[in-house]
Scaffold this motif. Structure first.
Motif, PDB file in Angstrom:
ATOM      1  N   GLN A  46     103.515  42.944  24.647  1.00 22.71           N
ATOM      2  CA  GLN A  46     102.421  43.565  23.913  1.00 22.71           C
ATOM      3  C   GLN A  46     101.384  42.493  23.606  1.00 22.71           C
ATOM      4  OE1 GLN A  46     101.976  46.824  22.960  1.00 22.71           O
ATOM      5  NE2 GLN A  46     103.770  47.304  24.183  1.00 22.71           N
ATOM      6  N   LEU A  47     100.126  42.818  23.780  1.00 19.39           N
ATOM      7  CA  LEU A  47      99.064  41.871  23.463  1.00 19.39           C
ATOM      8  C   LEU A  47      98.773  41.908  21.971  1.00 19.39           C
ATOM      9  CD1 LEU A  47      96.423  42.495  26.283  1.00 19.39           C
ATOM     10  CD2 LEU A  47      98.242  40.806  26.227  1.00 19.39           C
ATOM     11  N   SER A  48      98.417  40.760  21.441  1.00 25.09           N
ATOM     12  CA  SER A  48      97.968  40.724  20.049  1.00 25.09           C
ATOM     13  C   SER A  48      96.546  41.272  20.011  1.00 25.09           C
ATOM     14  CB  SER A  48      97.990  39.290  19.526  1.00 25.09           C
ATOM     15  OG  SER A  48      96.996  38.521  20.180  1.00 25.09           O
ATOM     16  N   GLU A  49      96.061  41.542  18.814  1.00 23.02           N
ATOM     17  CA  GLU A  49      94.705  42.060  18.697  1.00 23.02           C
ATOM     18  C   GLU A  49      93.687  41.042  19.227  1.00 23.02           C
ATOM     19  OE1 GLU A  49      91.809  44.320  15.536  1.00 23.02           O
ATOM     20  OE2 GLU A  49      93.908  44.033  15.052  1.00 23.02           O
ATOM     21  N   THR A  50      93.934  39.781  19.005  1.00 25.79           N
ATOM     22  CA  THR A  50      93.048  38.725  19.504  1.00 25.79           C
ATOM     23  C   THR A  50      92.999  38.740  21.032  1.00 25.79           C
ATOM     24  OG1 THR A  50      93.598  37.358  17.591  1.00 25.79           O
ATOM     25  CG2 THR A  50      92.599  36.242  19.470  1.00 25.79           C
ATOM     26  N   GLU A  51      94.156  38.927  21.658  1.00 30.44           N
ATOM     27  CA  GLU A  51      94.206  38.984  23.114  1.00 30.44           C
ATOM     28  C   GLU A  51      93.508  40.240  23.635  1.00 30.44           C
ATOM     29  OE1 GLU A  51      98.360  36.655  24.131  1.00 30.44           O
ATOM     30  OE2 GLU A  51      98.477  38.651  23.230  1.00 30.44           O
ATOM     31  N   ILE A 129      86.390  19.934  19.025  1.00 28.77           N
ATOM     32  CA  ILE A 129      85.570  20.672  18.059  1.00 28.77           C
ATOM     33  C   ILE A 129      85.245  22.065  18.597  1.00 28.77           C
ATOM     34  CG2 ILE A 129      83.347  20.709  16.861  1.00 28.77           C
ATOM     35  CD1 ILE A 129      83.499  17.616  16.823  1.00 28.77           C
ATOM     36  N   VAL A 130      84.871  22.144  19.868  1.00 29.10           N
ATOM     37  CA  VAL A 130      84.556  23.441  20.482  1.00 29.10           C
ATOM     38  C   VAL A 130      85.774  24.352  20.442  1.00 29.10           C
ATOM     39  CG1 VAL A 130      83.954  24.590  22.654  1.00 29.10           C
ATOM     40  CG2 VAL A 130      82.677  22.576  21.931  1.00 29.10           C
ATOM     41  N   ARG A 131      86.945  23.814  20.766  1.00 22.94           N
ATOM     42  CA  ARG A 131      88.180  24.614  20.728  1.00 22.94           C
ATOM     43  C   ARG A 131      88.441  25.149  19.313  1.00 22.94           C
ATOM     44  NH1 ARG A 131      89.870  21.279  24.499  1.00 22.94           N
ATOM     45  NH2 ARG A 131      90.669  19.698  23.095  1.00 22.94           N
ATOM     46  N   ALA A 132      88.275  24.286  18.311  1.00 22.65           N
ATOM     47  CA  ALA A 132      88.519  24.697  16.926  1.00 22.65           C
ATOM     48  C   ALA A 132      87.548  25.800  16.504  1.00 22.65           C
ATOM     49  CB  ALA A 132      88.393  23.496  16.000  1.00 22.65           C
ATOM     50  N   VAL A 133      86.285  25.671  16.889  1.00 25.48           N
ATOM     51  CA  VAL A 133      85.296  26.697  16.544  1.00 25.48           C
ATOM     52  C   VAL A 133      85.615  27.990  17.275  1.00 25.48           C
ATOM     53  CG1 VAL A 133      82.858  27.355  16.683  1.00 25.48           C
ATOM     54  CG2 VAL A 133      83.473  25.040  15.974  1.00 25.48           C
ATOM     55  N   ASN A 134      85.951  27.900  18.564  1.00 25.67           N
ATOM     56  CA  ASN A 134      86.258  29.103  19.347  1.00 25.67           C
ATOM     57  C   ASN A 134      87.459  29.857  18.774  1.00 25.67           C
ATOM     58  OD1 ASN A 134      84.163  29.111  21.193  1.00 25.67           O
ATOM     59  ND2 ASN A 134      85.252  27.803  22.641  1.00 25.67           N
ATOM     60  N   GLU A 135      88.431  29.142  18.225  1.00 27.74           N
ATOM     61  CA  GLU A 135      89.580  29.802  17.607  1.00 27.74           C
ATOM     62  C   GLU A 135      89.149  30.607  16.379  1.00 27.74           C
ATOM     63  OE1 GLU A 135      92.492  26.802  16.764  1.00 27.74           O
ATOM     64  OE2 GLU A 135      92.896  26.449  18.888  1.00 27.74           O
ATOM     65  N   GLN A 136      88.130  30.138  15.688  1.00 30.97           N
ATOM     66  CA  GLN A 136      87.661  30.812  14.483  1.00 30.97           C
ATOM     67  C   GLN A 136      86.782  32.018  14.802  1.00 30.97           C
ATOM     68  OE1 GLN A 136      85.739  28.110  11.786  1.00 30.97           O
ATOM     69  NE2 GLN A 136      87.283  26.537  12.121  1.00 30.97           N
ATOM     70  N   VAL A 137      86.108  31.999  15.942  1.00 34.87           N
ATOM     71  CA  VAL A 137      85.111  33.029  16.246  1.00 34.87           C
ATOM     72  C   VAL A 137      85.492  33.906  17.431  1.00 34.87           C
ATOM     73  CG1 VAL A 137      83.244  31.657  15.272  1.00 34.87           C
ATOM     74  CG2 VAL A 137      83.707  31.508  17.707  1.00 34.87           C
ATOM     75  N   VAL A 138      86.773  34.034  17.702  1.00 31.74           N
ATOM     76  CA  VAL A 138      87.250  34.793  18.855  1.00 31.74           C
ATOM     77  C   VAL A 138      86.554  36.152  18.948  1.00 31.74           C
ATOM     78  CG1 VAL A 138      89.252  35.930  19.875  1.00 31.74           C
ATOM     79  CG2 VAL A 138      89.491  33.680  18.877  1.00 31.74           C
ATOM     80  N   GLY A 139      85.896  36.375  20.073  1.00 29.44           N
ATOM     81  CA  GLY A 139      85.258  37.654  20.327  1.00 29.44           C
ATOM     82  C   GLY A 139      83.949  37.883  19.586  1.00 29.44           C
ATOM     83  N   ARG A 140      83.558  36.938  18.750  1.00 31.40           N
ATOM     84  CA  ARG A 140      82.354  37.138  17.956  1.00 31.40           C
ATOM     85  C   ARG A 140      81.222  36.208  18.367  1.00 31.40           C
ATOM     86  NH1 ARG A 140      84.427  36.510  12.166  1.00 31.40           N
ATOM     87  NH2 ARG A 140      82.235  36.777  11.726  1.00 31.40           N
ATOM     88  N   ALA A 141      81.508  35.254  19.267  1.00 32.18           N
ATOM     89  CA  ALA A 141      80.472  34.349  19.760  1.00 32.18           C
ATOM     90  C   ALA A 141      80.860  33.887  21.159  1.00 32.18           C
ATOM     91  CB  ALA A 141      80.310  33.149  18.833  1.00 32.18           C
ATOM     92  N   ASP A 142      79.852  33.636  21.963  1.00 35.32           N
ATOM     93  CA  ASP A 142      80.051  33.188  23.337  1.00 35.32           C
ATOM     94  C   ASP A 142      80.411  31.705  23.355  1.00 35.32           C
ATOM     95  OD1 ASP A 142      79.913  33.383  26.169  1.00 35.32           O
ATOM     96  OD2 ASP A 142      77.925  32.463  26.100  1.00 35.32           O
ATOM     97  N   GLY A 143      81.368  31.330  24.165  1.00 30.51           N
ATOM     98  CA  GLY A 143      81.797  29.935  24.266  1.00 30.51           C
ATOM     99  C   GLY A 143      80.677  29.000  24.681  1.00 30.51           C
ATOM    100  N   LYS A 144      79.801  29.481  25.550  1.00 26.16           N
ATOM    101  CA  LYS A 144      78.676  28.667  26.007  1.00 26.16           C
ATOM    102  C   LYS A 144      77.732  28.346  24.843  1.00 26.16           C
ATOM    103  CE  LYS A 144      77.011  29.709  30.028  1.00 26.16           C
ATOM    104  NZ  LYS A 144      76.286  30.409  31.108  1.00 26.16           N
ATOM    105  N   THR A 145      77.509  29.329  23.980  1.00 28.97           N
ATOM    106  CA  THR A 145      76.652  29.135  22.811  1.00 28.97           C
ATOM    107  C   THR A 145      77.289  28.141  21.850  1.00 28.97           C
ATOM    108  OG1 THR A 145      75.891  31.417  23.025  1.00 28.97           O
ATOM    109  CG2 THR A 145      75.446  30.325  20.936  1.00 28.97           C
ATOM    110  N   VAL A 146      78.597  28.287  21.633  1.00 27.47           N
ATOM    111  CA  VAL A 146      79.318  27.368  20.746  1.00 27.47           C
ATOM    112  C   VAL A 146      79.218  25.943  21.283  1.00 27.47           C
ATOM    113  CG1 VAL A 146      81.607  26.719  19.887  1.00 27.47           C
ATOM    114  CG2 VAL A 146      80.897  29.110  19.846  1.00 27.47           C
ATOM    115  N   ALA A 147      79.481  25.769  22.576  1.00 31.03           N
ATOM    116  CA  ALA A 147      79.427  24.426  23.168  1.00 31.03           C
ATOM    117  C   ALA A 147      78.027  23.828  23.035  1.00 31.03           C
ATOM    118  CB  ALA A 147      79.851  24.480  24.632  1.00 31.03           C
ATOM    119  N   GLY A 148      77.000  24.642  23.229  1.00 31.99           N
ATOM    120  CA  GLY A 148      75.625  24.156  23.098  1.00 31.99           C
ATOM    121  C   GLY A 148      75.320  23.703  21.685  1.00 31.99           C
ATOM    122  N   LEU A 149      75.774  24.465  20.689  1.00 28.32           N
ATOM    123  CA  LEU A 149      75.545  24.073  19.296  1.00 28.32           C
ATOM    124  C   LEU A 149      76.299  22.792  18.936  1.00 28.32           C
ATOM    125  CD1 LEU A 149      75.625  27.503  17.435  1.00 28.32           C
ATOM    126  CD2 LEU A 149      73.690  25.948  17.628  1.00 28.32           C
TER     127      LEU A 149
END
Length: 155
Positions: A46-51, A129-149
């Protein structure tokens, strides 16, 4: 079973009763993608909600990219269909973060890294840092945008 899958199944039943072919086909496609992800790998699970959010995000992004490709190729009818599917799938995803909200999260993570290191983080720490931010914003922000910031904050 994740909440998204439950909601999709309930909405599929409603779409079938309402004879809404567009919603029915789009929901079936989304359920199929989730079920495929569940059986991928060594054993079914079963997938988690995050998955589930990750799977739907991928499907939504794929539809948006296809719409752009069709529009560029001069096929407006197909572009319109793909764009409508992408918009429909977006209704099952968490509300995207605004640019300001994302900047706050990135700044907080950079500050945490700085406190940990005792010095300003360098580009070598960017991936962590990008990995840590992506874990916090799953599905709510694009990884490319996070990496750019993050790059902007470190550079």
């Amino acid at each position: 079973m994740g909440a998204i899958k439950d909601r999709l199944r309930a909405d599929l039943t409603a779409a079938m009763k309402a004879r809404d072919e567009f919603a029915k086909s789009t929901i079936r496609m989304a359920l199929g993608a989730i079920q495929y992800a569940e059986v991928a790998g060594d054993e079914a699970r079963q997938l988690s909600e995050t998955e589930e959010v990750a799977v739907l995000t991928k499907e939504q992004r794929s539809r948006a990219e296809s719409a752009q490709t069709y529009a560029d190729a001069g096929r407006p009818e197909l572009a319109e269909k793909e764009a409508a599917e992408a918009e429909f799938l977006a209704s099952y995803l968490p509300q995207p973060l605004s640019e300001d909200e994302l900047v706050v999260i990135v700044d907080r993570q950079v500050a945490l890294a700085e406190a940990e290191l005792g010095a300003k983080p360098t580009m070598k720490q960017m991936g962590a840092i990008v990995r840590a931010v992506n874990e916090q914003v799953v599905g709510r922000a694009d990884g490319k945008t996070v990496a750019g910031l993050v790059r902007q904050r470190l550079g």
